[in-house]
Design an enzyme around this catalytic site. Structure first.
Site, short mmCIF file in Angstrom:
data_model
loop_
_atom_site.label_atom_id
_atom_site.label_comp_id
_atom_site.label_asym_id
_atom_site.label_seq_id
_atom_site.Cartn_x
_atom_site.Cartn_y
_atom_site.Cartn_z
N SER A 100 0.90 -1.05 -0.01
CA SER A 100 -0.13 0.04 -0.05
C SER A 100 0.88 1.32 -0.05
O SER A 100 1.51 1.43 -0.90
CB SER A 100 -1.05 0.12 1.22
OG SER A 100 -1.86 1.25 1.24
N ASP A 241 -2.07 6.31 -3.57
CA ASP A 241 -0.93 5.79 -2.77
C ASP A 241 -0.55 4.21 -3.55
O ASP A 241 -0.88 4.14 -4.70
CB ASP A 241 -1.42 4.85 -1.32
CG ASP A 241 -2.67 4.04 -1.45
OD1 ASP A 241 -3.44 4.01 -2.30
OD2 ASP A 241 -2.72 3.36 -0.59
N ASP A 243 -1.10 1.19 -4.01
CA ASP A 243 -2.09 0.14 -4.64
C ASP A 243 -3.20 0.67 -4.84
O ASP A 243 -4.22 0.29 -5.21
CB ASP A 243 -2.21 -1.12 -3.53
CG ASP A 243 -2.81 -0.32 -2.30
OD1 ASP A 243 -2.71 0.76 -1.92
OD2 ASP A 243 -3.77 -1.21 -1.74
N ASP A 245 -5.90 2.04 -3.78
CA ASP A 245 -7.29 2.05 -3.21
C ASP A 245 -7.59 3.61 -2.42
O ASP A 245 -8.66 3.83 -2.12
CB ASP A 245 -7.40 1.19 -2.03
CG ASP A 245 -6.27 1.11 -0.90
OD1 ASP A 245 -5.30 2.04 -1.09
OD2 ASP A 245 -6.56 0.48 -0.01
MG MG Z 1 -3.49 1.50 -0.16
#
Ligand code: MG
Length: 428
Positions: A100, A241, A243, A245
């Protein structure tokens, strides 16, 4: 409705995370893959962010799964919400290799349930027991699983997000996207282009060394994005960020948009159109409650962690309640009509929709929000329990909320003290 956080030894709030080669090793990935394969049948989807260690850890994880008889479909680089979107209704489970927002030396594994949500505490505790005991369900030679690589599945996710907002809603809107060399490098630009936006990008080459900025989209790392937004006269900048999300924004004046304000603005946009409940952790600003009540909506509080928000939303909807939005004050928002996880590209698309409808600059909309202030601090102590006990005593005359840690609630303010064990870089 009560939610209790179960004690986990390996997995944090957002999966297993650690420094590559130290505590996040191919051996651990293999064991987690074998444990997951021992409790799952059918096809498992595998995705990863752009980290240098992603391919190696993914190979180990897949080996474990196939040894137990699971077929794996490797989607390659994809945002975490992209993999979650694909798993729901198509796969028995999913595993995402990502750390992340953490620095490049970290990596991790997040397990996705067949409904597309992060695996809950009970499933994770069962998985951990298998990892520690080694009582795996290994398949015989004629039952082992096979691997298929299918990066084209990323397009299914892109189509899914595009379908959530009106066609061509972005026409006439210019945006700058900063995926930070992470997993959103190919998805968010494609999605906003499909919506009709004129898209400029920065840091949109996948690179697990994260050469331009760290995966955490902090104000300090987004100065280049802010300059490009103002220099190109764009409506906003959006950064993810590692990843993707989460999405954070730079307004048309080049200012970093505080994440509770981002949440509030999208909340206001949604709550003016639909009445229902907004689900958020106890750590969110009072601004969220203020906006909800001004639009005739209510707020439901959960422990801190997007999985608790997502699962509460699903539970409420299953009971027949109307839930219009979920989210945290960190740029992670959950849209129940789309899927039950944070989705950065969906938030970027929603911002385009919002601006196209408001016909006002983002900076003006932000300046019109009520002003709230928040101070966050981290303290390291071995006396966590004593601190909470002392707080309970001192503030016994106040309204206390024990959803997560201890929250002292007053009319126009609150204070929250909550702890976590600092044995890994868990978090967002
Ligand atoms: Mg994330």
């Amino acid at each position: 409705m009560t939610q209790v956080k179960l004690e986990k030894q390996l997995f944090g709030t957002n999966g297993v995370r650690g420094v590559v080669g130290v505590d996040m090793t191919p051996d651990l990935a293999l064991r987690i893959g074998t444990a997951l394969g021992s409790t799952t049948e059918g096809r498992v989807a595998i995705g990863r962010d752009t980290r240098t260690s992603g391919e190696g850890l993914s190979a180990a994880l897949k080996a474990g799964l196939m040894a137990c008889g699971c077929d794996v479909v490797d989607v390659g680089i994809i945002p975490t919400p992209g993999l979650q979107y694909l798993v729901r209704g198509r796969f028995s489970a999913g595993a995402m290799i990502t750390a992340s927002h953490n620095p490049p030396e970290y990596n991790g594994i997040k397990i996705i349930d067949r409904d597309g949500t992060e695996m809950g505490d009970e499933g994770v505790v069962r998985l951990e027991e298998l990892v520690f005991s080694g009582f795996y369900r290994i398949a015989s030679w004629d039952k082992v699983g096979r691997e298929k690589k299918d990066p084209s599945l990323v397009d299914t996710y892109i189509d899914g997000v595009v379908g959530q907002v009106p066609a061509a809603i972005g026409e006439g809107i210019q945006v700058v996207i900063d995926p930070g060399s992470g997993a959103g490098y190919h998805t968010t630009p494609a999605i906003l282009s499909r919506l009709g936006c004129r898209v400029l990008t920065i840091n949109a080459t996948p690179d697990g060394t994260f050469p331009a900025r760290l995966p955490e989209p902090s104000p300090e790392g987004l100065e280049a994005l802010a300059s490009l937004v103002t220099g190109s006269n764009s409506a906003f900048g959006v950064a993810h960020d590692g990843d993707a999300d989460r999405a954070v924004f730079i307004d048309d004046k080049g200012r970093y948009v505080e994440e509770n304000q981002e949440f509030a603005l999208i909340e206001q946009f949604i709550c003016r159109r639909q009445k229902g409940t907004v689900v958020t952790p106890v750590s969110s600003s009072l601004l969220i409650e203020k906006i909800a009540s001004s639009c005739g909506c209510t707020v439901e509080y959960t422990p801190v962690g997007s999985i608790y928000v997502a699962r509460r939303m699903m539970g409420m909807i299953a009971k027949g309640d109307r839930v219009v939005l979920g989210g945290e004050g960190n740029g992670g928002l959950i849209y129940p009509g789309h899927q039950f996880c944070r989705d950065g590209a969906m938030t970027a698309a929603m911002m385009v929709y919002l601006l196209a409808s408001a016909k006002k600059p983002l900076s003006t909309l932000l300046d019109n929000l009520p002003k709230y202030h928040m101070i966050k601090e981290k303290l390291v102590t071995r006396e966590g329990k004593k601190v909470v006990q002392a707080l309970e005593k001192v503030f016994s005359g106040d309204q206390l909320d024990r959803t997560d840690g201890i929250k002292i609630v007053r009319d126009r303010c609150w204070a929250l003290v909550r702890g976590r064990v600092l044995n890994q870089s868990s978090g967002l």
